[in-house]
Design a protein around this motif. Sequence first.
Motif, PDB file in Angstrom:
ATOM      1  N   LYS C 149      -2.044   3.048  -6.183  1.00  6.75           N
ATOM      2  CA  LYS C 149      -0.814   2.978  -5.384  1.00  6.75           C
ATOM      3  C   LYS C 149       0.219   2.165  -6.146  1.00  6.75           C
ATOM      4  CE  LYS C 149      -3.837  -0.245  -4.076  1.00  6.75           C
ATOM      5  NZ  LYS C 149      -5.221  -0.091  -3.671  1.00  6.75           N
ATOM      6  N   LEU C 151       3.086  -0.829  -5.949  1.00  7.63           N
ATOM      7  CA  LEU C 151       3.616  -1.973  -5.208  1.00  7.63           C
ATOM      8  C   LEU C 151       5.023  -2.262  -5.722  1.00  7.63           C
ATOM      9  CD1 LEU C 151       3.377  -4.521  -3.390  1.00  7.63           C
ATOM     10  CD2 LEU C 151       2.302  -5.671  -5.328  1.00  7.63           C
ATOM     11  N   VAL C 162       4.804  -0.791  -0.302  1.00  7.07           N
ATOM     12  CA  VAL C 162       3.791  -0.035  -1.028  1.00  7.07           C
ATOM     13  C   VAL C 162       4.100   1.447  -0.883  1.00  7.07           C
ATOM     14  CG1 VAL C 162       1.348   0.528  -1.178  1.00  7.07           C
ATOM     15  CG2 VAL C 162       2.046  -1.805  -0.710  1.00  7.07           C
ATOM     16  N   ASN C 163       4.083   2.142  -2.025  1.00  6.02           N
ATOM     17  CA  ASN C 163       4.266   3.599  -2.074  1.00  6.02           C
ATOM     18  C   ASN C 163       5.603   4.078  -1.519  1.00  6.02           C
ATOM     19  OD1 ASN C 163       2.005   4.059  -3.456  1.00  6.02           O
ATOM     20  ND2 ASN C 163       0.780   4.825  -1.740  1.00  6.02           N
ATOM     21  N   GLN C 271      -3.304   5.494   0.165  1.00 12.05           N
ATOM     22  CA  GLN C 271      -2.719   4.287   0.730  1.00 12.05           C
ATOM     23  C   GLN C 271      -1.449   4.652   1.499  1.00 12.05           C
ATOM     24  OE1 GLN C 271      -3.630   0.940   0.428  1.00 12.05           O
ATOM     25  NE2 GLN C 271      -1.837   0.428   1.673  1.00 12.05           N
TER      26      GLN C 271
END
Lengths: 654, 196, 313
Positions: C149, C151, C162-163, C271
């Motif tokens: 993923k 950050l 995130v993402n 994620q």
Amino acid sequence: MWGRLSLDALPHDMITIGGVVGGGLAILAGIAALKYFKKWRWLWTNWLTSLDPKKIGVMYLVVATVMLLRGLADAGMLRAQQAVFATSDNGPISADLFQQVFSAHGTIMIFFVAMGALFGLLNLIVPLQIGARDVAFPLLNSISFWLFVAGMVLINLSLAVGEFSTAGWLAYPPLSGLQYSPGTGVDYWIWSLQIAGIGSLLSGINFLITIFTMRRPGMSLMKMPIFIWSVIGCLLLVAFAFPILTATLSMLSLDRTIGTHFFTSEMGGNPMMYVNLIWAWGHPEVYILILPAFGIFSEIVPVFSKKRLFGYTSMMLALMAITFLSFTVWLHHFFTMGSGANVNAFFGIMTMVIAIPTGVKVFNWIFTMYRGRVKFATPMLWFMGFVVTFTIGGLTGVLLAVPGIDYQVHNSLFLVAHFHNMIIGGVLFGFFAGVAYWWPKFTGFYLHEGLGKVAFWCWLIGFLVAFLPLYALGLMGAARRLDGYDASLGWQGLFIVAGVGMVIILAGVFFQIVQAGYSIWKRDELRVGSDPWDGRTLEWATSTPIAEYNFATLAPVTYRDDFWEQKHRPELKKPTALIEPIRVPKNTGIGVIVGLLAVVIGFAIIWHIWWLAIIGLVTTIVLIITATLREDTERIVSIDEIMAKEKRLRGTSA
Amino acid sequence: MSTPRLIEQKFLDYKTSSGFWLYLMTDCVLFASLFATYAVLHAAIAGGPSASDIFELPMALTETIILLTSSFTCGLALLALRHNNLKQLIVWLGVTYILGVSFLTIELSEFGSLIQAGHSWQQSAFLSAFFTLVGTHGLHITVGLLWLLVIVGVLFKRGITPKVKRQLMLFGLFWHFLDLVWIFIFTVVYLMGVAA
Amino acid sequence: MKKSRQPFFTPWRIAILACLVLIIAGLGTFLLLDGKNIAVLNPRGIVADKEKDLIIFTVLLGSVVVVPVFIMLFAFAWKYREGNTKAAKYTPEADGNRVIEVIWWGIPLIIIGVLSVVTWTSTHDLDPYKALESDKEAVSIQVVALQWKWLFMYPEQGIATVNEVRFPEDTPVNFTITADAPMSAFWIPNLGTQTYAMNGMSSQLSLQAHETGEYRGSNTNINGEGYSEMDFKAISTTRQEFDLWTKAVAGSDKHLDWTTYEQLARPSKDQPVVYYMLHQPKLYDMIRGKYMDMNSASSSKDSSGTMNHEGMH
């Protein structure tokens, strides 16, 4: 006792089990057939232990063909995954398996198909074309071949025992380091490449010395066939680049086995050092593959145009320029690593400069056809297909060489399409052309033309259908090596087209196999003499089938296309030479045993079975010492024997 | 020996020595890769000792002198070979062998004391590069010594044959080459390391 | 070769069949291509604009060689085919022509010369380490590639995501990129230029979106099992929306500090997008430091020659 080896190493997923069972059954069937037809002894004495480069060459080509099928099976799985299963989570191919498959596909296609076919053709053609009777070091040649086989065995063994690397064909650390890849996969990758790579290096030395010291009297450098020049370029690259690979793989292996910190992320290790080193080998490697293909086309175009090669000196200079330049461009494989603009621009420009000599070669080939009499036999069709695909690939290559463009399309499917464009449309088409061209010289009969043409068209169309969509996908933002993507991206249609292309390519391969089988079956109808294409170079001057000593006499040469001049200018006085007794090397099993020991040592190191590795190493040393102490390694073919043999060979084939 | 046979032997000499020269060139590239790695990683000491902390010039100098002398005695052996003096040949090869073994002993004791002090190849990238570069040279020396043993064995058994002559010429090349590589190691690793 | 019955596959039939297949495939592909879908050729940012122009320029320049090659190849093949013995000349002894060969060397030389100049200037112009110039104040975003993923940390706004990465339109965005994972690569095709993310390193990348919109970003470098799931959304908004959004996220009850980071950094697939208040402002340096603390001041990374931009920010 057995290191890391346990029953867990056996395969778990159905696809791998299927592969192992299939492969195992094929091997068993082979063994059973040998036993049934009582061919063991024949195989051992006529082939496996032979030091005759013609036979070693055939064995290389057989191994390369089998590996081509393995690599195609891998490619088929990749295409199937991306076309059908990538948008759902429950396809038959897991992410881990997918990554093993593309790593194996790349490694096998480069090291065991392209390199195998390359050394196969070198073994077959180089001694004949320079008018020699053998290579400089026959035993070394056999050892090289068996090391190649040992590497091939190891990489396929990973299917049955353990796993293969998931780090791609060049295994960048830290992904390939112990931290992220603790299993045996990367070790299989390292040792199969290391062993095969040492074989390639020894072959490189062997053939360079063969060319430099064993040419027919009178064949000065500028009278050599241009194929030989291309081989010189290729082998100089082998000699300069493969030691870098050996060193790099050794360091990666030390990182993984004894805890050094060359390429680890911590303790001062430097993964970028690896990327530099691997491409310092890797870039020359692609030229190692393409230069001989250039050489093959430089032989084929004049023969099928019935005209001299246009611009011999230009061609030679272009080859040497490419050879030299290929060492100055490795950084273009990682423009996105953050080097400064000056560095990136420099390497970008050096890369484009290679397009100049390459372009010259294409123009010269085309001008060889100008005012010729062009016969479109299969080898010539491969040439036409090659120019089309290679020119497209060259253009996309120049695009990738511009750092500003590479920033966008690097590591995307655009890149994947580009290098397949060069390696299929360039290298593979070249080797196919070479096989079609030289086949009758070694077998005494043509490959069936019609089937060959069908195969060619399948390959050409299949290639375009399979790879042009990848260019588009790359521009759409599709990265390479994806085992899944979101259905909403709208990529699936193009992936399906690419998959259809793959099927067409497979049809091409099918027709090639049928072609070989059919031609062998109908060999009496396809029977030809020793010079079916009205050839120009010395390999066509000797009889077919070719005696183990290649040439009964070593008459000096005077012209560049000496054999052609002798045929077409009756006013020339034929040079004569005395028949003398000829020394040929006796068969020996040393190469086979070295290969076997290499498999044992490699396997032992991969699985940390140290006692076995030590026993293997000591045995190898003892074997090599005894090999150097051998006396009586040659057989003398007497004059009577030569006369009888020549009469028979010339008699049946004329 | 008849003339065609002689020509053949000469050609064999030529072919083999050309091949060996080419092999040495590839070995040069191998060492060049290791030198380049060392150059990049020599400052990556990761909190461990640096070159000037651990290298002792007198020891490295002793190694250098021993190896240079062995190269010289190897030359004397080749001279004896030219005069077809088997006894002298074996004596000088013996001296070369003893010098080679002493070189290797000193190198291994240096490695041993470094490891005992906790400075093994696992401690830092610098030490990894050091052990690998110097160790690869040491490995070549070991191979050379093994080769020398075989040659002396053959000399005892078969005397001076064209084949063993050729082997000796190649061994001489190999030994001088290793000497040359060592000079580079001595300069780049030890001299420049201590000076830094 | 023996001539037996006329085979079904004559060269002409094969060639015609081949062309048909190609045309059908080409048409099919063309229909599948949704012009807007081709991100690289539909740039939405300054950098991608220039890179698209560069692609078109290079293709056109290359065509100067490629087109004549194709024309000559097929024209010569047709004219000098074996059967055409009456109309075409035949000069088997001809093996070169000084003038023609000089032209062969000359034309590519000139083209590559032109392209070299363009390459030199464009490479400097597009240097990802060069911050884009604008009268608007740039936004700084720190990017960390993790398994599997992305950050994003906004040190100035005190938030992390995130993402998903958001930034204002028409404003330079200065990304500082590192990894706590095997080497990865950060790429938003609509905006241009991808960059490797590496442990202990800090790469720079400056991008700017013309207008608001949502673009796809991804990882292009294999970094383990969940590699293909490392997609993220890059959302360009108005400045106002951006400011509102950052304020909202800064009030989030999810805090990102070293402990929560270590949980986040564990390998994971699929994620979901998460917003954090960035509790530990030096987190980026700490992540980099994981791979640097054992190094002396003269870090090995600087001496490799490939990271001479290190610390330029």
